[in-house]
Design a protein around this motif. Structure first.
Motif, PDB file in Angstrom:
ATOM      1  N   ILE A  10      64.920 -40.312  43.423  1.00 20.94           N
ATOM      2  CA  ILE A  10      66.345 -39.994  43.568  1.00 20.94           C
ATOM      3  C   ILE A  10      67.026 -41.098  44.373  1.00 20.94           C
ATOM      4  CG2 ILE A  10      67.967 -38.347  44.597  1.00 20.94           C
ATOM      5  CD1 ILE A  10      65.688 -36.189  44.014  1.00 20.94           C
ATOM      6  N   ARG A  88      69.030 -34.378  48.388  1.00 21.63           N
ATOM      7  CA  ARG A  88      69.903 -33.381  47.746  1.00 21.63           C
ATOM      8  C   ARG A  88      71.348 -33.872  47.644  1.00 21.63           C
ATOM      9  NH1 ARG A  88      65.909 -30.284  50.327  1.00 21.63           N
ATOM     10  NH2 ARG A  88      64.989 -28.703  48.971  1.00 21.63           N
ATOM     11  N   LEU A  91      71.470 -36.049  44.713  1.00 24.77           N
ATOM     12  CA  LEU A  91      71.414 -35.264  43.480  1.00 24.77           C
ATOM     13  C   LEU A  91      72.808 -34.754  43.114  1.00 24.77           C
ATOM     14  CD1 LEU A  91      68.175 -33.072  43.690  1.00 24.77           C
ATOM     15  CD2 LEU A  91      68.678 -34.938  42.094  1.00 24.77           C
ATOM     16  N   LYS A  94      74.647 -37.001  41.035  1.00 26.11           N
ATOM     17  CA  LYS A  94      74.014 -37.240  39.727  1.00 26.11           C
ATOM     18  C   LYS A  94      73.042 -38.417  39.738  1.00 26.11           C
ATOM     19  CE  LYS A  94      76.402 -33.881  37.964  1.00 26.11           C
ATOM     20  NZ  LYS A  94      75.915 -32.590  38.348  1.00 26.11           N
ATOM     21  N   ILE A  96      69.847 -38.882  39.236  1.00 33.65           N
ATOM     22  CA  ILE A  96      68.637 -38.290  38.665  1.00 33.65           C
ATOM     23  C   ILE A  96      67.947 -39.350  37.811  1.00 33.65           C
ATOM     24  CG2 ILE A  96      67.711 -36.445  37.197  1.00 33.65           C
ATOM     25  CD1 ILE A  96      70.391 -34.935  37.882  1.00 33.65           C
ATOM     26  N   THR A 100      62.663 -38.155  35.379  1.00 35.58           N
ATOM     27  CA  THR A 100      62.645 -36.741  35.745  1.00 35.58           C
ATOM     28  C   THR A 100      62.689 -35.873  34.496  1.00 35.58           C
ATOM     29  OG1 THR A 100      63.709 -37.161  37.874  1.00 35.58           O
ATOM     30  CG2 THR A 100      63.883 -34.925  36.992  1.00 35.58           C
ATOM     31  N   ASN A 101      63.641 -36.141  33.629  1.00 32.16           N
ATOM     32  CA  ASN A 101      63.781 -35.333  32.410  1.00 32.16           C
ATOM     33  C   ASN A 101      62.625 -35.571  31.449  1.00 32.16           C
ATOM     34  OD1 ASN A 101      66.186 -34.008  33.183  1.00 32.16           O
ATOM     35  ND2 ASN A 101      67.338 -35.854  32.692  1.00 32.16           N
ATOM     36  N   ASP A 116      68.003 -26.127  38.129  1.00 34.12           N
ATOM     37  CA  ASP A 116      68.126 -27.582  37.976  1.00 34.12           C
ATOM     38  C   ASP A 116      67.641 -28.346  39.204  1.00 34.12           C
ATOM     39  OD1 ASP A 116      69.143 -27.156  35.465  1.00 34.12           O
ATOM     40  OD2 ASP A 116      71.220 -27.638  35.989  1.00 34.12           O
ATOM     41  N   GLN A 117      68.042 -27.917  40.401  1.00 34.58           N
ATOM     42  CA  GLN A 117      67.642 -28.652  41.603  1.00 34.58           C
ATOM     43  C   GLN A 117      66.124 -28.655  41.780  1.00 34.58           C
ATOM     44  OE1 GLN A 117      68.120 -27.310  45.807  1.00 34.58           O
ATOM     45  NE2 GLN A 117      69.587 -29.020  45.894  1.00 34.58           N
ATOM     46  N   ARG A 119      63.868 -28.501  39.364  1.00 36.83           N
ATOM     47  CA  ARG A 119      63.356 -29.445  38.361  1.00 36.83           C
ATOM     48  C   ARG A 119      63.572 -30.880  38.825  1.00 36.83           C
ATOM     49  NH1 ARG A 119      67.155 -29.271  34.218  1.00 36.83           N
ATOM     50  NH2 ARG A 119      68.137 -30.842  35.524  1.00 36.83           N
ATOM     51  N   ASP A 120      64.774 -31.176  39.314  1.00 36.71           N
ATOM     52  CA  ASP A 120      65.115 -32.541  39.700  1.00 36.71           C
ATOM     53  C   ASP A 120      64.277 -33.046  40.872  1.00 36.71           C
ATOM     54  OD1 ASP A 120      66.988 -32.468  37.672  1.00 36.71           O
ATOM     55  OD2 ASP A 120      68.689 -32.110  39.013  1.00 36.71           O
ATOM     56  N   ASP A 124      60.627 -35.346  40.093  1.00 34.09           N
ATOM     57  CA  ASP A 124      61.099 -36.665  40.499  1.00 34.09           C
ATOM     58  C   ASP A 124      59.944 -37.657  40.525  1.00 34.09           C
ATOM     59  OD1 ASP A 124      62.943 -38.591  41.598  1.00 34.09           O
ATOM     60  OD2 ASP A 124      62.108 -38.192  43.590  1.00 34.09           O
TER      61      ASP A 124
END
Length: 172
Positions: A10, A88, A91, A94, A96, A100-101, A116-117, A119-120, A124
């Protein structure tokens, strides 16, 4: 246990976007340059049942590999997972990483539903991340002594459990 907080991906993404403050860049560099030398000491403790570095697959990716290799599942308390304090805030801007995805796409079906948080942070990708350490209860004192010797005081954030429907269950 995790020997370094999550969030390096991040922060490095924030740097790429020109958003990372100088202090946060210094923190990121310090964490990435901190070697995992304590792994040698931890590996000598018979009650350490798994020891791996957390890198590009994120915490969940490495925890899933450990669990699947051992035929077990894990339950983690998201509130206790160590995270870089400022991550955070980035995050929210944005920051990200693309990894991550991709990480979540590759193993997300093995994890209980996440917000979402979660997962992110849990997916990571880390550069020079910390060590993920699984310990038998009767060896916690020995492991804590090694942590303290190396100037660390991590908190347990989860538990290995018998194989369940999900490989990893995340408690909110």
């Amino acid at each position: 246990y995790l020997t370094k907080p999550l969030g390096i991906g991040i922060l490095t993404t924030a740097q790429k976007k020109g958003l990372l403050s100088g202090d946060d860049l210094t923190l990121a560099k310090k964490l990435m340059l901190t070697l995992n030398r304590l792994g040698t000491d931890l590996g000598k403790i018979p009650g350490v049942t798994a020891l791996t570095d957390v890198t590009g697959f994120g915490l969940l990716g490495h925890l899933i590999e450990v669990c699947e290799g051992s035929g077990v599942s894990a339950r983690i308390d998201f509130k206790k997972v160590p995270v870089i304090d400022v991550a955070r805030a980035y995050l929210e801007q944005k920051c990200i990483p693309g990894g991550t995805n991709r990480n979540f796409s590759s193993y997300g079906r093995k994890v209980s539903p996440l917000v979402d948080q979660q997962r992110d942070i849990l997916c990571d990708p880390q550069t020079s991340g910390g060590l993920l350490v699984a310990v038998m209860p009767d060896s916690i004192e020995d492991v804590m002594a090694v942590f303290h010797h190396h100037g660390l005081a991590p908190e347990s954030f989860g538990k290995i459990i018998p194989k369940d429907d999900y490989v990893v269950m995340v408690q909110k």
